[in-house]
Design a protein around this motif. Structure first.
Motif, PDB file in Angstrom:
ATOM      1  N   ILE A   1     -22.780  -1.607 -69.737  1.00 38.13           N
ATOM      2  CA  ILE A   1     -22.604  -1.819 -68.294  1.00 38.13           C
ATOM      3  C   ILE A   1     -21.371  -1.068 -67.783  1.00 38.13           C
ATOM      4  N   ASP A   2     -20.310  -1.075 -68.566  1.00 39.56           N
ATOM      5  CA  ASP A   2     -19.077  -0.416 -68.103  1.00 39.56           C
ATOM      6  C   ASP A   2     -19.199   1.098 -68.047  1.00 39.56           C
ATOM      7  N   GLU A   3     -20.222   1.626 -68.692  1.00 41.35           N
ATOM      8  CA  GLU A   3     -20.365   3.085 -68.681  1.00 41.35           C
ATOM      9  C   GLU A   3     -21.459   3.556 -67.725  1.00 41.35           C
ATOM     10  N   LEU A   4     -22.053   2.624 -67.001  1.00 38.19           N
ATOM     11  CA  LEU A   4     -23.139   3.012 -66.091  1.00 38.19           C
ATOM     12  C   LEU A   4     -22.611   3.835 -64.921  1.00 38.19           C
ATOM     13  N   HIS A   5     -23.402   4.817 -64.504  1.00 38.47           N
ATOM     14  CA  HIS A   5     -23.073   5.551 -63.285  1.00 38.47           C
ATOM     15  C   HIS A   5     -23.127   4.555 -62.123  1.00 38.47           C
ATOM     16  N   PRO A   6     -22.209   4.694 -61.136  1.00 32.18           N
ATOM     17  CA  PRO A   6     -22.178   3.720 -60.030  1.00 32.18           C
ATOM     18  C   PRO A   6     -23.536   3.507 -59.358  1.00 32.18           C
ATOM     19  N   PHE A   7     -24.367   4.544 -59.335  1.00 29.62           N
ATOM     20  CA  PHE A   7     -25.695   4.407 -58.726  1.00 29.62           C
ATOM     21  C   PHE A   7     -26.529   3.365 -59.488  1.00 29.62           C
ATOM     22  N   TYR A   8     -26.480   3.445 -60.799  1.00 25.48           N
ATOM     23  CA  TYR A   8     -27.237   2.489 -61.609  1.00 25.48           C
ATOM     24  C   TYR A   8     -26.568   1.112 -61.612  1.00 25.48           C
ATOM     25  N   LEU A   9     -25.242   1.128 -61.563  1.00 22.00           N
ATOM     26  CA  LEU A   9     -24.527  -0.153 -61.527  1.00 22.00           C
ATOM     27  C   LEU A   9     -24.910  -0.900 -60.253  1.00 22.00           C
ATOM     28  N   GLU A  10     -24.946  -0.162 -59.150  1.00 20.52           N
ATOM     29  CA  GLU A  10     -25.306  -0.767 -57.868  1.00 20.52           C
ATOM     30  C   GLU A  10     -26.749  -1.287 -57.914  1.00 20.52           C
ATOM     31  N   ALA A  11     -27.610  -0.472 -58.510  1.00 21.29           N
ATOM     32  CA  ALA A  11     -29.009  -0.887 -58.618  1.00 21.29           C
ATOM     33  C   ALA A  11     -29.115  -2.157 -59.477  1.00 21.29           C
ATOM     34  N   THR A  12     -28.283  -2.241 -60.497  1.00 24.68           N
ATOM     35  CA  THR A  12     -28.278  -3.436 -61.356  1.00 24.68           C
ATOM     36  C   THR A  12     -27.800  -4.648 -60.560  1.00 24.68           C
ATOM     37  N   ARG A  13     -26.759  -4.383 -59.775  1.00 27.15           N
ATOM     38  CA  ARG A  13     -26.184  -5.462 -58.973  1.00 27.15           C
ATOM     39  C   ARG A  13     -27.194  -5.997 -57.953  1.00 27.15           C
ATOM     40  N   ILE A  14     -28.083  -5.125 -57.506  1.00 24.39           N
ATOM     41  CA  ILE A  14     -29.111  -5.564 -56.549  1.00 24.39           C
ATOM     42  C   ILE A  14     -29.946  -6.675 -57.177  1.00 24.39           C
ATOM     43  N   MET A  15     -30.141  -6.571 -58.472  1.00 25.49           N
ATOM     44  CA  MET A  15     -31.033  -7.503 -59.150  1.00 25.49           C
ATOM     45  C   MET A  15     -30.353  -8.757 -59.645  1.00 25.49           C
ATOM     46  N   THR A  16     -29.121  -8.600 -60.060  1.00 25.26           N
ATOM     47  CA  THR A  16     -28.499  -9.741 -60.737  1.00 25.26           C
ATOM     48  C   THR A  16     -26.993  -9.675 -60.619  1.00 25.26           C
ATOM     49  N   ASP A  17     -26.392 -10.820 -60.796  1.00 23.74           N
ATOM     50  CA  ASP A  17     -24.951 -10.875 -60.871  1.00 23.74           C
ATOM     51  C   ASP A  17     -24.540 -10.208 -62.198  1.00 23.74           C
ATOM     52  N   ILE A  18     -23.593  -9.278 -62.111  1.00 25.41           N
ATOM     53  CA  ILE A  18     -23.256  -8.491 -63.303  1.00 25.41           C
ATOM     54  C   ILE A  18     -22.688  -9.382 -64.425  1.00 25.41           C
ATOM     55  N   ASN A  19     -21.870 -10.353 -64.038  1.00 27.06           N
ATOM     56  CA  ASN A  19     -21.299 -11.223 -65.077  1.00 27.06           C
ATOM     57  C   ASN A  19     -22.372 -12.051 -65.762  1.00 27.06           C
ATOM     58  N   LYS A  20     -23.328 -12.485 -64.957  1.00 29.85           N
ATOM     59  CA  LYS A  20     -24.445 -13.260 -65.522  1.00 29.85           C
ATOM     60  C   LYS A  20     -25.249 -12.366 -66.488  1.00 29.85           C
ATOM     61  N   LEU A  21     -25.379 -11.109 -66.105  1.00 27.80           N
ATOM     62  CA  LEU A  21     -26.119 -10.192 -66.979  1.00 27.80           C
ATOM     63  C   LEU A  21     -25.394 -10.008 -68.311  1.00 27.80           C
ATOM     64  N   ARG A  22     -24.064  -9.853 -68.216  1.00 27.19           N
ATOM     65  CA  ARG A  22     -23.278  -9.721 -69.457  1.00 27.19           C
ATOM     66  C   ARG A  22     -23.488 -10.943 -70.343  1.00 27.19           C
ATOM     67  N   ILE A  23     -23.419 -12.127 -69.714  1.00 28.13           N
ATOM     68  CA  ILE A  23     -23.594 -13.364 -70.485  1.00 28.13           C
ATOM     69  C   ILE A  23     -24.989 -13.378 -71.121  1.00 28.13           C
ATOM     70  N   CYS A  24     -25.987 -12.995 -70.324  1.00 29.67           N
ATOM     71  CA  CYS A  24     -27.370 -13.046 -70.832  1.00 29.67           C
ATOM     72  C   CYS A  24     -27.606 -12.022 -71.943  1.00 29.67           C
ATOM     73  N   LEU A  25     -26.936 -10.891 -71.850  1.00 29.00           N
ATOM     74  CA  LEU A  25     -27.060  -9.911 -72.943  1.00 29.00           C
ATOM     75  C   LEU A  25     -26.506 -10.527 -74.220  1.00 29.00           C
ATOM     76  N   SER A  26     -25.376 -11.191 -74.075  1.00 31.83           N
ATOM     77  CA  SER A  26     -24.756 -11.786 -75.263  1.00 31.83           C
ATOM     78  C   SER A  26     -25.600 -12.955 -75.788  1.00 31.83           C
ATOM     79  N   VAL A  27     -26.171 -13.743 -74.870  1.00 32.73           N
ATOM     80  CA  VAL A  27     -27.051 -14.850 -75.298  1.00 32.73           C
ATOM     81  C   VAL A  27     -28.274 -14.281 -76.046  1.00 32.73           C
TER      82      VAL A  27
END
Ligand code: GDP
Length: 332
Positions: free
Chosen positions: A61-87
Motif C-alpha cells: 500500500i505504501d508503494e502504490l501510485h497516488p492514482f491507485y491509492l486514491e482508487a483504493t480509498r474509494i473502496m475502503t478505509d486504508i487502515n481497515k484494508l491494512r488490518i484485513c490484509l494482516s488478518v
C-alpha cells in the motif's frame, strides 16, 4: 506502468472455499483410508495457501501510485484494508499450521482414527476461515475492483478531456491522439473510457475522456462517482473542458458553467474549449463567451468533428502538458 493489481491472483471468497471443499471431499479418494484423509486435508491446505500467496503478492500500500491509492480509498478505509490484509495472512498461516498438524496426526494414529481426525481438522479450519471471512472478502473485493483498471497509465503526462455528455469528448480524444483510442476502464464507472496516445519528441502523452465522471454537476453524482472524480487529481497533467455551443447541448449553459467551476478545482491547468462551433447556437455561444470573458479565461473555439481549430489546440495542449509536471491542486 502496468496496473500493479493486473497479475494478482485473486482467491475465491472464504465461504466459497469452504463450500467447494465440502463438495470436493466425497470426490477425493486414496489407496487407503489414511491416504484419502491426508489427501483431503492436503487439498484444503493448497486452497488456503492461495490466501497466503494473495496477501504476499498484494501490492504494498505504501508503494502504490497516488492514482491507485486514491482508487483504493474509494473502496475502503486504508487502515481497515491494512488490518484485513494482516488478518487474511494470519488466518492462512494458522489454518495451514492446523492442517499440517492434523496431517501428521493422521500419519501417526491408527488408520481407523483417520476419518475422525480429518473431520476435526476440517471443522477447525473452516471455523477459523469463517471467523475472518468478512475481512478476507473485503480484501478480495478491493483487489477485484482495482484489477479492472486497465489502459490508464498514471505515470504518463495526461490530457483529461472533460465536459457534459455528448459534447464531443471521445471525438476530441480521437482527433488529438494518433492511434485509434483504446477502450479502457476507470475505477468505479461502468462506462467505457477512451484512451489515446501521442508520441511527441520521444515524449508519450496520454489523452483520456471521462464519461460518467466529470460530465454532470457534483450534486447529481453519487458518492462513488464523486470519489472517482478525486482519482483524476492524481493523474499527472492538465484538463481540457469542453463547452457545448450547439442547440442539442445536454446541459444548459448554466449547468455547463457550474460543471466547469467544479472541474477547475481539480487541477491547476484547465483549458476551456467551445466545441461544435460549426453548429453554434448564438444565444448559448454568447452566454458561454460572456462567462469566460467575465472570469478572464482564454479559450479555444473548435469543431472536434470537422477538425476546425484542432491544430492550434493540440499545439497548446502538448506544450502545456510537457511542462506541466505534477500540477495537482491541494485536496479539499
Ligand atoms: P462525448 O459523449 O462527450 O464523448 O461525445 P462524442 O464524442 O461521443 O460526440 C457526441 C456527438 O456529437 C456525436 O454524434 C459526434 O459526432 C457529435 N460531435 C462531436 N463533435 C462535434 C462538433 O464539433 N460538431 C458537431 N456538429 N457535432 C459534433
Amino acid at each position: 506502468m502496468l496496473n500493479p493489481f493486473e497479475k494478482l491472483q485473486i482467491p475465491p471468497k472464504a465461504n466459497q472455499t469452504i463450500d467447494t471443499m465440502l463438495k470436493r471431499l466425497p470426490k477425493i479418494g486414496g489407496t487407503t483410508v489414511r491416504d484419502r484423509e491426508i489427501r483431503r486435508l492436503k487439498e484444503y491446505y493448497e486452497r488456503i495457501k492461495k490466501y497466503y500467496d494473495f496477501v504476499e503478492q498484494f501490492p504494498k500500500i505504501d508503494e502504490l501510485h497516488p492514482f491507485y491509492l486514491e482508487a483504493t480509498r474509494i473502496m475502503t478505509d486504508i487502515n481497515k484494508l491494512r488490518i484485513c490484509l494482516s488478518v487474511t495472512k494470519k488466518t492462512s498461516v494458522i489454518s495451514m499450521k492446523i492442517l499440517k498438524k492434523y496431517i501428521n496426526q493422521i500419519r501417526k494414529s491408527p488408520e481407523n482414527e483417520s476419518n475422525r481426525i480429518m473431520r476435526q481438522a476440517f471443522g477447525r479450519v473452516s471455523s477459523v476461515l469463517r471467523k475472518s471471512s468478512e475481512c478476507i472478502d473485503r480484501v478480495i473485493d478491493v483487489a477485484k475492483e482495482l484489477k479492472k483498471i486497465q489502459g490508464i497509465d498514471p505515470t504518463l503526462p495526461t490530457i483529461v478531456v472533460a465536459g457534459p455528455p455528448n459534447v464531443g469528448k471521445s471525438t476530441l480524444v480521437s482527433k488529438i491522439s494518433t492511434a485509434k483510442p483504446e477502450i479502457a476502464s476507470y475505477p468505479f464507472t461502468t462506462k467505457e473510457v477512451h484512451v489515446g496516445h501521442v508520441i511527441l519528441d520521444d515524449f508519450r502523452i496520454q489523452v483520456i475522456d471521462t464519461p460518467g465522471i466529470l460530465d454532470r454537476p457534483e450534486a447529481e453524482r453519487n458518492r462513488i462517482e464523486r470519489k472517482a472524480t478525486n482519482a483524476i487529481r492524481n493523474l499527472n497533467g492538465i484538463i481540457v473542458f469542453m463547452f457545448d455551443s450547439s442547440i442539442s447541448s445536454v446541459l444548459s449553459v448554466e449547468g455547463q458553467i457550474e460543471l466547469f467551476r467544479e472541474v477547475k478545482l481539480l487541477k491547476k491547468i484547465v483549458i476551456p474549449v467551445i466545441n461544435k462551433i460549426d453548429e453554434k447556437y448564438e444565444e448559448y455561444y454568447k452566454k458561454i463567451v460572456d462567462f469566460l470573458l467575465s472570469e478572464g479565461n482564454e479559450w479555444h473555439e473548435i469543431s472536434a468533428e470537422k477538425g476546425i481549430g484542432i491544430d492550434k489546440l493540440k499545439e497548446e495542449l502538448f506544450n502545456l502538458v510537457k511542462s506541466s509536471g505534477t500540477n495537482e491542486v491541494s485536496r479539499d
